[in-house]
Design a protein around this motif. Structure first.
Motif, mmCIF file in Angstrom:
data_model
loop_
_atom_site.group_PDB
_atom_site.id
_atom_site.type_symbol
_atom_site.label_atom_id
_atom_site.label_comp_id
_atom_site.label_asym_id
_atom_site.label_seq_id
_atom_site.Cartn_x
_atom_site.Cartn_y
_atom_site.Cartn_z
ATOM 1 N N THR B 31 -6.433 -3.626 -4.772
ATOM 2 C CA THR B 31 -7.825 -3.185 -4.846
ATOM 3 C C THR B 31 -8.135 -2.162 -3.759
ATOM 4 N N GLU B 32 -7.436 -2.288 -2.605
ATOM 5 C CA GLU B 32 -7.642 -1.301 -1.546
ATOM 6 C C GLU B 32 -7.194 0.082 -2.010
ATOM 7 N N ASP B 37 -15.246 2.608 -3.405
ATOM 8 C CA ASP B 37 -15.500 1.217 -3.082
ATOM 9 C C ASP B 37 -16.814 0.772 -3.698
ATOM 10 N N ALA B 65 -9.702 -3.420 6.802
ATOM 11 C CA ALA B 65 -9.334 -4.172 5.596
ATOM 12 C C ALA B 65 -8.870 -5.576 5.929
ATOM 13 N N ARG B 281 -15.245 -2.862 -8.173
ATOM 14 C CA ARG B 281 -14.543 -3.045 -6.890
ATOM 15 C C ARG B 281 -15.135 -4.213 -6.105
ATOM 16 N N LEU B 283 -14.572 -7.114 -4.525
ATOM 17 C CA LEU B 283 -13.368 -7.759 -4.022
ATOM 18 C C LEU B 283 -13.391 -9.287 -4.066
#
Lengths: 537, 317
Positions: B31-32, B37, B65, B281, B283
């Protein structure tokens, strides 16, 4: 039905007739058409009578309607400032109200405001309607207006219209039913800007949007982000004509054919925004009507003027001549588009410059220009994606035309996900897709001013910027129009953006749904259909 | 002996836990790598850089992160899945209802598909080479070759659009009556059953045929045991390991792989939730969904392994 005299008369014909009447065809025109088509005079009269009756019907109360949009996600919200998808707009229109409302002809009516006035277009006095209450019983006052407008300026709110709201330097409550809006610089468009979905009025101090507390025609009963929402009629609504429906349900069916199938099977009554490819399927079925709006949505081809090959002005001009607008209108969009003239203001807008004609498709001229720019034997990449609707089809039409004159285009098809942050505004030649905006000022400030955040081709002109400011503060319509006319010519000739067509939005609806009208703010009556439509029994 | 089994089972579970941790790293890293974002996506294309920066700060997305990852992991260990970035609802609330929907659908599909698949698999093995065997095999290969979106779309066309027996969209809301359950689940279950049972049928058939070829089956036959008795009492218990494995593999699909069925029928399940989460996005939500899928998959595979170990003494060595 009373049309037994006519053979082969189907539901489709009946709806086509009603549709023609709805769009303003005169009785005499239709009669001539019917007679020419072999229908006798007497039978024609009966048919027209029936169609007219269907149109003249008065709204009936009651019923539960189900409608489906095309996208929704867990980011679905009841916060008007954050609304981003059609599903959000539909909810906002149902549960909240704006100070002003844009009518189908683009004119501005008052909604929560009684009047909005200004002498210099900088300081605006807003008088509010009295006796309006929120769903939780709270009385609507100027404090709610102050709160609703000012929160767009707070970055932590994450308002979508933060950049537009920035011109508001202060809102204050003069008394309980009067608010004063002060702008950084004169802007005659303020009443139109306030008609945008994001400027819905919420109750003062609201921070929790797990439920909607608005003044709107419906109360939110069920809200499951990414799944569905159900609204129930607000019996205390301030407009005397309350909503017709008892309740409505809205959800998204992202798959285009699944959405049309749900309509055909009778599970939903409105399938919004269907693709040109599915239109024939929907059209051929009895009991289905299409509602078409061309409100200024477009997909455009951008060449950045600060990168090769866009830095050669002949290349950009050649590209505009190579764009076969008729082919794009006919084949890529199956006729559901209006030819555009490389500038973003649609023909429905009062400021549209009708004298500025679209460039004709002229491959020879394009070839000469490409030659002059020295790019004729190079291969130029064009970035296209599903994200910019119909851009892949358009790219192929350009590629074909290029092949005819020895100009090679390499279509780079990239994924939708991430398109807007990775390719759009960045690649030297790429496609964009712009949603309708209510005023020329918003379009130009957003897309063509030198400091515009979405300056797709990096068009920069000090003269253009000056004219933009001048028109913004101008309260005189004729003077304003003259300035905007010239600006449209500048954009069409000098910017690196080619706008081939304005794309129509087509909603497929059950013929039981009545009262749906076109609106320049978008399909489904500018997303505000829930309050106005009714279900025929 | 039992100690040995316990050791094997425990080591299987240990491997499962390590896998979960590795998966969470991989998902986070993936996902990074995605462009943009959540702040950028929430604000849309109209966002000014300052607005994005402001929102990022208020959502604590500015942290490195690995700090965000650690925060999420620690939350997870204390039983807190975190809050969704996209709408600030607790992830557990978002996931809960949707997971339940997917599990309901999976349960009904299992109840329908597994007995049918086992029955067909075993009987085709018993009558290998017969007209019955060949017909079933042909159908199975036919069904396996049709992509599921095709089956789903055809089902909608026939049952919803033409016949109007069933709804084209399924919300699984009206489950008060048997008829309501049938209407809501019929088409998704048919579609999923087509996809998963083909594999189960073929694997079961192969496993049973394998054991039917062994010398002890021949011996049983020579001793005069009936064919049904041989299949049910001699061959089947020895084929349980591979059959359970095939069933587990097929069922694991019902959790994460049902995205097409959920999309076509607009069924609010967890696979669609994860796709949503990826596109925004979001997370914490992506991570939670990925962990659930991984957990479901590992549970099924581990159960299959344990059954295999218990049913086959040779695997215990």
């Amino acid at each position: 039905m009373s049309n037994r005299d006519v053979t082969n008369w189907t539901w489709t014909d009946q709806t086509a007739l009603e549709d023609a009447l709805r769009r303003g065809a005169s009785r005499r025109d239709l009669m001539r058409m019917l007679v020419a088509g072999g229908v006798s005079l007497a039978a024609g009269n009966i048919l027209l009578g029936g169609a007219g009756e269907a149109l003249a019907q008065t709204p009936t109360k009651g019923g539960h309607m189900k409608a489906a949009g095309w996208s929704s996600s867990t980011a679905d919200t009841l916060d008007p400032a954050k609304a981003s998808l059609s599903t959000d707009y539909v909810r906002c229109c149902a549960y909240y109200n704006r100070l002003t409302f844009m009518e189908e002809d683009g004119s501005i009516k008052m909604e929560l405001a009684e009047s909005i006035e200004s002498r210099d277009a900088t300081v605006w006095t807003v008088k509010l309607k009295s006796g309006v209450t929120f769903h939780n019983g709270k009385t609507f006052t100027s404090a709610d207006v102050v709160f609703s407008l000012m929160r767009h300026l707070d970055p932590a709110v994450g308002s979508k219209v933060n950049s537009i709201a920035k011109q508001i330097v202060g809102v204050k409550a003069v008394d309980a039913l009067t608010a004063e809006i002060r702008l950084a610089a004169a802007n005659a468009d303020l009443p139109t800007i306030l008609a945008m979905h994001h400027f819905m009025i919420i109750a003062e101090g609201t921070t929790d949007f797990s439920n909607a507390n608005g003044t709107g025609a419906f109360r939110s009963k069920v809200f499951e982000p990414g799944v569905r929402s159900i609204g129930e009629r607000n019996e205390n609504y301030f407009k005397p004509q309350k909503a017709n429906l008892d309740s409505f349900e809205y959800f998204a069916i992202p798959d285009d054919s699944a959405r049309v199938n749900a309509l055909l099977s009778g599970d939903i009554q409105i399938a919004s925004s269907i693709k040109p490819q599915s239109i024939r399927l929907a059209e051929s079925r009895p009991g289905i009507v299409l509602s078409k709006t061309t409100s200024g949505n477009y997909t455009n081809l951008n060449a950045r003027l600060d990168m090769t090959p866009g830095d050669k002005s002949d290349f950009v001009e050649g590209l505009k001549f190579l764009l076969n607008r008729q082919a794009i209108q006919r084949s890529a969009l199956r006729g559901l588009a209006e030819i555009a003239n490389d500038q973003p203001i649609p023909p429905t807008n009062p400021y549209f410059n009708a004298d500025l004609k679209p460039r004709a498709f002229d491959p020879d001229k394009a070839k000469a220009l490409f030659q002059k720019a020295g790019v004729l034997n190079q291969t130029i990449p064009i970035v296209a994606s599903e994200a910019a609707s119909s851009s892949i089809d358009m790219a192929m039409i350009v590629q074909q035309a290029g092949a005819g004159i020895g100009m090679k285009f390499d279509i780079q098809r990239v994924p939708s996900d991430g398109y807007w942050s990775k390719y759009w505004l960045k690649a030297p030649v790429h496609f964009g897709n712009i949603n309708p905006r209510p005023t020329p000022d918003i379009l130009f400030s957003l897309l063509y001013a030198s400091d515009a955040p979405w300056n797709e081709s990096q068009f920069k002109s000090a003269k253009f910027d000056r004219m933009l400011l001048e028109a913004r503060g101008q309260l005189d319509f004729a003077k304003r129009k003259a300035i905007y006319n010239e600006m449209q010519v500048m954009v069409a000739n000098e910017a690196g953006t080619a706008i081939p067509v304005f794309i129509s939005n087509v909603d497929a609806i059950s013929d039981k749904v009545k009262g749906l009208r076109a609106n320049p703010l978008g399909g489904q009556m500018g997303y505000a259909f829930a309050e106005y439509v009714w279900l025929q029994r | 002996m039992d100690q040995q089994v316990a050791y094997l089972v425990l080591s299987r579970i240990g491997v499962a836990i390590v896998t979960l941790i590795v998966v969470s790293f991989v998902v986070f890293a993936a996902t990074e790598m995605l462009p943009g974002d959540v702040a950028q996506i929430l604000l849309g294309q109209a966002a000014t850089p300052e607005a994005v920066a402001g929102l990022r700060q208020s959502m604590k997305l500015d942290d490195p992160a690995f700090v965000r990852f650690l925060r999420w992991m620690l939350g997870l260990l204390s039983g807190d899945l975190g809050r969704s970035y996209a709408n600030n609802i607790a992830v557990a609330d978002l996931v809960g209802g949707r997971l339940l929907n997917t599990l309901k659908l999976a349960l009904v599909t299992t109840v329908v598909a597994v007995p049918i698949a086992l029955l067909l698999g075993i009987t085709t093995a018993m009558y290998r080479g017969s007209a019955y065997d060949r017909t079933v095999n042909m159908l199975v290969v036919g069904v396996i070759s049709v992509p599921e979106f095709m089956i789903a779309t055809l089902a909608v066309l026939v049952f919803a659009v033409w016949l109007r027996w069933l709804p084209a969209v399924s919300f699984a809301t009206d489950l008060s009556s048997l008829w309501g359950i049938v209407r809501a689940f019929a088409m998704p279950v048919i579609t999923q059953s087509c996809v998963i049972s083909a594999q189960m049928i073929r694997m079961t058939r192969a496993a049973v045929i394998d054991t039917l070829k062994t010398p002890y089956v021949e011996m049983a036959l020579l001793k005069g045991a009936s064919w049904n008795h041989i299949v049910l009492h001699h061959a089947l218990p020895n084929a349980v390991g591979p059959i359970i494995n095939a069933v587990a593999l097929s069922l694991s699909y019902l959790l994460g792989g049902v995205i097409i069925v959920e999309t076509v029928f607009n069924y609010p399940g967890i696979a669609k939730l994860m796709v949503d989460a990826v596109s925004t996005r979001d997370l914490p939500l992506i991570q939670s969904c990925a962990m659930i899928f991984c957990l479901g998959y590992l549970t099924l595979i581990t159960i299959a392994d344990i059954v295999a170990i218990v049913s086959n003494p040779r695997l215990r060595k």
